[in-house]
Design an enzyme around this catalytic site. Structure first.
Site, PDB file in Angstrom:
ATOM      1  N   GLY A  69       0.784  -1.237   0.000  1.00 45.87           N
ATOM      2  CA  GLY A  69       0.000   0.000   0.000  1.00 45.87           C
ATOM      3  C   GLY A  69       0.815   1.285   0.000  1.00 45.87           C
ATOM      4  O   GLY A  69       0.261   2.384   0.121  1.00 45.87           O
ATOM      5  N   GLN A  70       2.140   1.168  -0.139  1.00 45.69           N
ATOM      6  CA  GLN A  70       2.956   2.388  -0.180  1.00 45.69           C
ATOM      7  C   GLN A  70       2.498   3.265  -1.324  1.00 45.69           C
ATOM      8  O   GLN A  70       2.039   2.764  -2.359  1.00 45.69           O
ATOM      9  CB  GLN A  70       4.451   2.047  -0.373  1.00 45.69           C
ATOM     10  CG  GLN A  70       5.119   1.454   0.836  1.00 45.69           C
ATOM     11  CD  GLN A  70       4.994  -0.071   0.833  1.00 45.69           C
ATOM     12  OE1 GLN A  70       4.083  -0.614   0.234  1.00 45.69           O
ATOM     13  NE2 GLN A  70       5.895  -0.745   1.514  1.00 45.69           N
ATOM     14  N   LYS A  71       2.663   4.551  -1.160  1.00 40.44           N
ATOM     15  CA  LYS A  71       2.174   5.497  -2.169  1.00 40.44           C
ATOM     16  C   LYS A  71       2.680   5.141  -3.571  1.00 40.44           C
ATOM     17  O   LYS A  71       1.936   5.192  -4.545  1.00 40.44           O
ATOM     18  CB  LYS A  71       2.601   6.916  -1.791  1.00 40.44           C
ATOM     19  CG  LYS A  71       1.670   7.965  -2.353  1.00 40.44           C
ATOM     20  CD  LYS A  71       1.948   9.333  -1.778  1.00 40.44           C
ATOM     21  CE  LYS A  71       1.092  10.391  -2.414  1.00 40.44           C
ATOM     22  NZ  LYS A  71      -0.313  10.313  -2.123  1.00 40.44           N
ATOM     23  N   SER A  72       3.938   4.741  -3.645  1.00 42.90           N
ATOM     24  CA  SER A  72       4.524   4.436  -4.952  1.00 42.90           C
ATOM     25  C   SER A  72       3.907   3.185  -5.581  1.00 42.90           C
ATOM     26  O   SER A  72       4.007   2.974  -6.785  1.00 42.90           O
ATOM     27  CB  SER A  72       6.030   4.244  -4.802  1.00 42.90           C
ATOM     28  OG  SER A  72       6.281   3.185  -3.890  1.00 42.90           O
ATOM     29  N   LEU A  73       3.279   2.345  -4.752  1.00 33.38           N
ATOM     30  CA  LEU A  73       2.711   1.096  -5.273  1.00 33.38           C
ATOM     31  C   LEU A  73       1.224   1.225  -5.613  1.00 33.38           C
ATOM     32  O   LEU A  73       0.661   0.387  -6.311  1.00 33.38           O
ATOM     33  CB  LEU A  73       2.873  -0.037  -4.239  1.00 33.38           C
ATOM     34  CG  LEU A  73       4.305  -0.436  -3.873  1.00 33.38           C
ATOM     35  CD1 LEU A  73       4.298  -1.489  -2.769  1.00 33.38           C
ATOM     36  CD2 LEU A  73       5.044  -0.976  -5.102  1.00 33.38           C
TER      37      LEU A  73
END
Ligand SMILES: Nc1nc2c(ncn2[C@@H]2O[C@H](COP(=O)(O)OP(=O)(O)O)[C@@H](O)[C@H]2O)c(=O)[nH]1
Ligand SMILES: [Mg+2]
Length: 206
Positions: A69-73
């Protein structure tokens, strides 16, 4: 009846469901999945891609997709929407600072056409934390009452203690079943009816 509906019905008949776990990073998705699988949750590390886990829950095979769920993902989330029966959205109830972010991301996902027809289970996780927001507060913060496109439920829980995880998953499985059964076409019994049939000595779907 659309092709997708037929595929879904057949999958449900086979007692197989696809659950997609999404939510901000660090909300506890992987910990919840591990708990559901009966595994130790100590030493869980951030999910950098995705994990697919399978578990049998009350006679249903759940294919669980746990996506980072990281922003980059987050732009990659859309690659996992297809054929999802239930979206499990996990919120860190102790993370007040990122509630707005959680609301925006959830609403972005709710608008996805490929998730139309999916049940939405919101886990208000980390209820064991002192000062955690209640399910009621999260319901308001995420504007859940405005959801009219999907069947949804908010379930307070804790991956740390394991509390209320089963109740959430039970609802998701039952809701998917209800939709298959009452959504037209018939022929597939919802879980409750299946259980009743099992009690009567009948096996499989009614
Ligand atoms: N106190 C508490 N901590 C939790 C709970 N669930 C997860 N955590 C912690 O939150 C962090 C992130 O968990 P993780 O499952 O990796 O979150 P993910 O990024 O959403 O997959 C870890 O340090 C977990 O130990 C919970 O119910 N209570
Ligand atoms: Mg994870």
């Amino acid at each position: 009846m659309g092709l997708l509906t037929i595929i879904r019905k057949n999958k449900f008949k086979d007692r197989e469901l696809r659950l997609l776990f999404l939510g901000l990073d660090n909300s506890g998705k992987s910990s919840i999945v591990r708990r559901i699988l009966g595994e130790d949750i100590a030493g869980v590390s951030p999910t950098l891609g995705f994990d697919i886990r399978t578990v049998v829950h009350r006679g249903y095979t759940l294919n669980i997709w746990d996506v980072g769920g990281q922003k980059s993902l987050r732009p990659y989330w859309r690659n996992y929407f297809e054929r999802t029966d239930a979206l499990v959205w996990v919120v860190d109830s102790g993370d007040r600072a990122r509630l707005d972010d959680a609301r925006e991301e959830l609403w972005g996902v709710l608008g996805e056409e490929r998730l139309a027809g999916a049940s939405i289970l919101i886990f208000a996780n980390k209820q064991d934390i002192v000062g955690a927001l209640s399910a009621e507060e999260i319901r308001r913060a995420l504007a859940l009452d405005a959801i009219s496109s999907h069947a949804w439920r908010i379930q307070p829980c804790s991956a740390a203690t394991g509390a209320q995880l089963g109740a959430g998953v039970d609802w998701a499985v039952e809701d998917v079943g209800r939709r298959m059964y009452f959504g037209g076409g018939g022929g597939v019994a919802p879980p409750e009816a299946s259980k009743e049939a099992e009690r009567r000595g009948e096996t499989g779907t009614a």
